[in-house]
Design a protein around this motif. Structure first.
Motif, PDB file in Angstrom:
ATOM      1  N   ILE A 154      89.919 103.217  21.928  1.00 51.18           N
ATOM      2  CA  ILE A 154      88.763 102.517  22.487  1.00 51.18           C
ATOM      3  C   ILE A 154      87.600 103.469  22.797  1.00 51.18           C
ATOM      4  O   ILE A 154      86.474 103.022  23.024  1.00 51.18           O
ATOM      5  N   LEU A 155      87.861 104.772  22.784  1.00 52.38           N
ATOM      6  CA  LEU A 155      86.807 105.743  23.083  1.00 52.38           C
ATOM      7  C   LEU A 155      85.977 106.072  21.849  1.00 52.38           C
ATOM      8  O   LEU A 155      86.492 106.171  20.736  1.00 52.38           O
ATOM      9  N   LYS A 156      84.695 106.277  22.076  1.00 54.06           N
ATOM     10  CA  LYS A 156      83.815 106.750  21.026  1.00 54.06           C
ATOM     11  C   LYS A 156      84.158 108.209  20.703  1.00 54.06           C
ATOM     12  O   LYS A 156      84.827 108.886  21.501  1.00 54.06           O
ATOM     13  N   PRO A 157      83.715 108.720  19.560  1.00 53.84           N
ATOM     14  CA  PRO A 157      83.956 110.138  19.250  1.00 53.84           C
ATOM     15  C   PRO A 157      83.455 111.045  20.376  1.00 53.84           C
ATOM     16  O   PRO A 157      82.334 110.888  20.864  1.00 53.84           O
ATOM     17  N   GLY A 158      84.303 111.951  20.818  1.00 52.11           N
ATOM     18  CA  GLY A 158      83.946 112.845  21.912  1.00 52.11           C
ATOM     19  C   GLY A 158      84.024 112.221  23.283  1.00 52.11           C
ATOM     20  O   GLY A 158      83.663 112.853  24.281  1.00 52.11           O
ATOM     21  N   GLY A 159      84.498 110.974  23.361  1.00 47.91           N
ATOM     22  CA  GLY A 159      84.601 110.293  24.652  1.00 47.91           C
ATOM     23  C   GLY A 159      85.573 110.985  25.583  1.00 47.91           C
ATOM     24  O   GLY A 159      86.458 111.734  25.149  1.00 47.91           O
ATOM     25  N   THR A 160      85.412 110.733  26.876  1.00 47.69           N
ATOM     26  CA  THR A 160      86.214 111.422  27.882  1.00 47.69           C
ATOM     27  C   THR A 160      87.140 110.482  28.628  1.00 47.69           C
ATOM     28  O   THR A 160      86.837 109.300  28.812  1.00 47.69           O
ATOM     29  N   LEU A 161      88.256 111.030  29.045  1.00 46.24           N
ATOM     30  CA  LEU A 161      89.166 110.344  29.961  1.00 46.24           C
ATOM     31  C   LEU A 161      89.273 111.220  31.196  1.00 46.24           C
ATOM     32  O   LEU A 161      89.723 112.363  31.114  1.00 46.24           O
ATOM     33  N   LEU A 162      88.807 110.684  32.304  1.00 47.72           N
ATOM     34  CA  LEU A 162      88.877 111.358  33.597  1.00 47.72           C
ATOM     35  C   LEU A 162      89.818 110.550  34.461  1.00 47.72           C
ATOM     36  O   LEU A 162      89.743 109.319  34.474  1.00 47.72           O
ATOM     37  N   GLY A 163      90.715 111.218  35.168  1.00 46.06           N
ATOM     38  CA  GLY A 163      91.631 110.428  35.957  1.00 46.06           C
ATOM     39  C   GLY A 163      92.345 111.158  37.062  1.00 46.06           C
ATOM     40  O   GLY A 163      92.465 112.389  37.045  1.00 46.06           O
ATOM     41  N   VAL A 164      92.805 110.373  38.025  1.00 49.64           N
ATOM     42  CA  VAL A 164      93.715 110.851  39.052  1.00 49.64           C
ATOM     43  C   VAL A 164      95.111 110.380  38.658  1.00 49.64           C
ATOM     44  O   VAL A 164      95.372 109.182  38.566  1.00 49.64           O
TER      45      VAL A 164
ATOM     46  N   ILE B  62      92.634 118.642  26.511  1.00 53.43           N
ATOM     47  CA  ILE B  62      92.632 118.668  27.976  1.00 53.43           C
ATOM     48  C   ILE B  62      91.748 119.821  28.440  1.00 53.43           C
ATOM     49  O   ILE B  62      92.046 120.985  28.176  1.00 53.43           O
ATOM     50  N   GLU B  63      90.650 119.496  29.100  1.00 55.72           N
ATOM     51  CA  GLU B  63      89.691 120.511  29.516  1.00 55.72           C
ATOM     52  C   GLU B  63      90.121 121.202  30.798  1.00 55.72           C
ATOM     53  O   GLU B  63      89.970 122.405  30.934  1.00 55.72           O
ATOM     54  N   TRP B  64      90.637 120.432  31.755  1.00 56.64           N
ATOM     55  CA  TRP B  64      91.186 121.046  32.962  1.00 56.64           C
ATOM     56  C   TRP B  64      92.068 120.059  33.713  1.00 56.64           C
ATOM     57  O   TRP B  64      91.943 118.851  33.567  1.00 56.64           O
ATOM     58  N   ILE B  65      92.990 120.639  34.487  1.00 59.45           N
ATOM     59  CA  ILE B  65      93.871 119.894  35.384  1.00 59.45           C
ATOM     60  C   ILE B  65      93.875 120.626  36.717  1.00 59.45           C
ATOM     61  O   ILE B  65      94.125 121.829  36.752  1.00 59.45           O
ATOM     62  N   ARG B  66      93.598 119.905  37.807  1.00 58.22           N
ATOM     63  CA  ARG B  66      93.579 120.567  39.113  1.00 58.22           C
ATOM     64  C   ARG B  66      93.938 119.580  40.208  1.00 58.22           C
ATOM     65  O   ARG B  66      93.777 118.369  40.053  1.00 58.22           O
ATOM     66  N   GLU B  67      94.408 120.104  41.302  1.00 57.14           N
ATOM     67  CA  GLU B  67      94.659 119.255  42.464  1.00 57.14           C
ATOM     68  C   GLU B  67      93.324 118.945  43.129  1.00 57.14           C
ATOM     69  O   GLU B  67      92.504 119.838  43.333  1.00 57.14           O
ATOM     70  N   PRO B  68      93.068 117.683  43.442  1.00 58.50           N
ATOM     71  CA  PRO B  68      91.792 117.341  44.082  1.00 58.50           C
ATOM     72  C   PRO B  68      91.718 117.874  45.502  1.00 58.50           C
ATOM     73  O   PRO B  68      92.745 118.044  46.164  1.00 58.50           O
ATOM     74  N   SER B  69      90.500 118.113  45.945  1.00 59.43           N
ATOM     75  CA  SER B  69      90.316 118.592  47.320  1.00 59.43           C
ATOM     76  C   SER B  69      90.287 117.433  48.312  1.00 59.43           C
ATOM     77  O   SER B  69      90.421 117.642  49.515  1.00 59.43           O
TER      78      SER B  69
ATOM     79  N   LEU C 209      93.850 115.760  39.338  1.00 57.34           N
ATOM     80  CA  LEU C 209      92.646 115.264  38.698  1.00 57.34           C
ATOM     81  C   LEU C 209      92.554 115.941  37.333  1.00 57.34           C
ATOM     82  O   LEU C 209      92.694 117.161  37.223  1.00 57.34           O
ATOM     83  N   VAL C 210      92.338 115.137  36.302  1.00 53.62           N
ATOM     84  CA  VAL C 210      92.381 115.644  34.927  1.00 53.62           C
ATOM     85  C   VAL C 210      91.143 115.180  34.167  1.00 53.62           C
ATOM     86  O   VAL C 210      90.740 114.015  34.274  1.00 53.62           O
ATOM     87  N   LEU C 211      90.560 116.086  33.403  1.00 57.79           N
ATOM     88  CA  LEU C 211      89.477 115.732  32.486  1.00 57.79           C
ATOM     89  C   LEU C 211      89.908 116.105  31.082  1.00 57.79           C
ATOM     90  O   LEU C 211      90.326 117.242  30.822  1.00 57.79           O
ATOM     91  N   MET C 212      89.826 115.150  30.175  1.00 56.18           N
ATOM     92  CA  MET C 212      90.196 115.393  28.782  1.00 56.18           C
ATOM     93  C   MET C 212      89.203 114.695  27.867  1.00 56.18           C
ATOM     94  O   MET C 212      88.501 113.771  28.271  1.00 56.18           O
ATOM     95  N   ARG C 213      89.150 115.175  26.624  1.00 52.54           N
ATOM     96  CA  ARG C 213      88.179 114.656  25.656  1.00 52.54           C
ATOM     97  C   ARG C 213      88.899 114.226  24.385  1.00 52.54           C
ATOM     98  O   ARG C 213      89.825 114.898  23.919  1.00 52.54           O
ATOM     99  N   LYS C 214      88.484 113.108  23.835  1.00 53.57           N
ATOM    100  CA  LYS C 214      89.080 112.553  22.627  1.00 53.57           C
ATOM    101  C   LYS C 214      88.944 113.518  21.454  1.00 53.57           C
ATOM    102  O   LYS C 214      87.859 113.995  21.145  1.00 53.57           O
TER     103      LYS C 214
END
Length: 198
Positions: A127-137, A169-176, A188-193
């Motif tokens: 469902i994501l466009k090219p280069g789309g991101t998935l950000l999540g907890v 996967i660009e980064w994975i970290r514990e949220p503050s 908290l994770v940020l990743m790109r299609k």
């Protein structure tokens, strides 16, 4: 799990009544991430607290859940025009293939049965466009017994294993910031299609 019954009887311990603190913090630090004109999917949106924060930040939001009772709550106060839809997220790509700039994932992945996790990742990719991101907890509670749920046990290794093929996967970290009692139990994770299947 009968999610409809849980809402009907008020047995919803996951519903904290406010948006995810990690999301609120992320928006304050990255105001342009959800900027105007970008379209976002919020799967398993529940009563829509996160969807409303994203919409106020400028994003166009499709908030999806399988429980109509939860969506009705979200529609009551909806000045930003969020599209609340009762639908099966595993079928969403049939209508919205390559439609979204981003996905906000808030503990939806841990709520679905482990045997359909691969299918979930595939749908998010489609469902994501090219280069789309998935950000999540992601709820990565280390005390969760293996095989019990929902929520089902989800660690950083599980996130990397399931998402790593179709997403960078660009980064994975514990949220503050987190809900009370969730410290050390979220990532908290940020990743790109990726542009292709491996």
């Amino acid at each position: 799990m009968d999610w409809h019954e849980r809402y009907q009887v008020g047995d919803t311990p996951w519903d904290k009544g406010i948006a995810a603190p990690a999301l609120v913090d992320f928006i304050s630090e990255h105001a342009d991430f959800f900027s105007s004109g970008k379209k976002f999917l919020v799967p398993g949106c529940g009563r829509g607290y996160d969807a409303k924060v994203i919409a106020r930040a400028g994003g166009q939001v499709l908030a999806a859940d399988i429980v109509e009772e939860a969506l009705e709550f979200g529609r009551r106060d909806n000045p930003d025009g969020i599209d609340f839809r009762c639908l099966d997220i595993f079928k969403i790509s049939e209508r919205w293939d390559v439609s979204f700039d981003g996905v906000w994932e808030h503990t939806c992945f841990c709520a679905i049965e482990p045997e359909v996790r691969e299918a979930y990742v595939e749908v998010m990719w489609r469902i994501l466009k090219p280069g789309g991101t998935l950000l999540g907890v992601f709820f990565t509670n280390p005390d969760m017994p293996e095989g019990e749920g929902p929520p089902y046990k989800t660690g950083v290794d599980v996130i990397e294993r399931y998402f790593g093929e179709l997403f960078e996967i660009e980064w994975i970290r514990e949220p503050s910031s987190y809900y009370p009692g969730r410290e050390g139990r979220e990532h908290l994770v940020l990743m790109r299609k990726r542009g292709f299947h491996r």
